[in-house]
Design a protein around this motif. Structure first.
Motif, PDB file in Angstrom:
ATOM      1  N   ASP A   1       1.185  -1.637  -0.089  1.00 56.93           N
ATOM      2  CA  ASP A   1      -0.065   0.541   0.038  1.00 56.93           C
ATOM      3  C   ASP A   1       0.893   1.175   0.124  1.00 56.93           C
TER       4      ASP A   1
ATOM      5  N   CYS B   1      -1.967   1.108   8.327  1.00 59.21           N
ATOM      6  CA  CYS B   1      -2.035  -0.394   8.190  1.00 59.21           C
ATOM      7  C   CYS B   1      -2.577  -1.329   9.609  1.00 59.21           C
TER       8      CYS B   1
ATOM      9  N   ARG C   1      -6.291  -0.267  10.037  1.00 60.05           N
ATOM     10  CA  ARG C   1      -7.391  -0.383   9.469  1.00 60.05           C
ATOM     11  C   ARG C   1      -6.966  -1.987   9.079  1.00 60.05           C
TER      12      ARG C   1
ATOM     13  N   ARG D   1      -7.721  -6.346  10.653  1.00 60.05           N
ATOM     14  CA  ARG D   1      -7.871  -7.326  11.695  1.00 60.05           C
ATOM     15  C   ARG D   1      -7.090  -8.251  11.543  1.00 60.05           C
TER      16      ARG D   1
ATOM     17  N   THR E   1      -5.042  -4.465  18.869  1.00 56.36           N
ATOM     18  CA  THR E   1      -4.331  -3.111  18.241  1.00 56.36           C
ATOM     19  C   THR E   1      -2.927  -2.384  19.451  1.00 56.36           C
TER      20      THR E   1
END
Length: 181
Positions: A34, A55, A58, A60, A116
């Motif tokens: 990306d 990332c 975003r 999971r 996270t």
């Protein structure tokens, strides 16, 4: 060179390509995929780290099926690393301290905790202390592995985006001759 000696080291093979350092599935491969190409020319590897940070929020954890040397694991992970070396990312950082290029094995590793906040904590520890505490990382030495996912997950090899899962990985013991001082 006159006083050098030849040493045989292990290499890894992932699907149809050989690798020297590592292959990984998930977060870092997504960041390599990306990160805008133009950003590398301006920011160098910081483009990768910034994209990886974004990332992280975003992405999971992906459910994986890992078949390795007769054992099956079904973890949900953001990042799975199969490495031939101790290091990861920044110079001097050790992710899998047991890894060796001369043991006839590759080393699988992933963080036990997938939330996270824990990832940020682990990555901060890696940046500060240059190594990860062993109790935070699931580690398994292996000779062969197959990684399957329900949906395709990005894969990187030796710092380059490679493609997507599924992935067949094996070690080639003493597969490369190098000169050492």
């Amino acid at each position: 060179i006159p006083k050098s000696r030849v040493q045989r080291i292990d290499v890894g093979k992932a699907n149809d390509r050989f690798f020297l350092m590592m292959v990984s599935v998930g977060l870092d491969a997504q960041a390599l995929r990306d990160a805008p190409t133009w950003a590398y020319s301006i920011f160098s590897w910081w483009a990768f780290y910034l994209t990886g940070f974004l990332c992280l929020f975003r992405a999971r954890p992906s459910p994986l099926r890992i078949k390795m040397d007769g054992e099956v694991l079904n973890p949900r992970v953001r990042l799975l690393v199969i490495s031939n070396i101790k290091g990861y990312g920044l110079p001097g950082c050790e992710l899998i301290s047991q890894a060796s290029v001369v043991d006839g094995l590759l080393d699988l590793g992933f963080f036990k905790s997938q939330d996270t906040f824990s990832y940020l904590k682990h990555l901060t520890q890696l940046g500060r202390q240059r190594q990860i505490d062993g109790h935070l990382l699931h580690h398994h030495p292996l000779k062969t592995a197959r990684i399957e996912t329900e949906t395709p997950v990005p894969v990187q090899m030796d710092g380059d985006f490679y493609g997507y899962t599924p992935l067949e990985v094996s070690v080639v013991p003493e597969g490369l001759s190098i000169l050492t001082p």
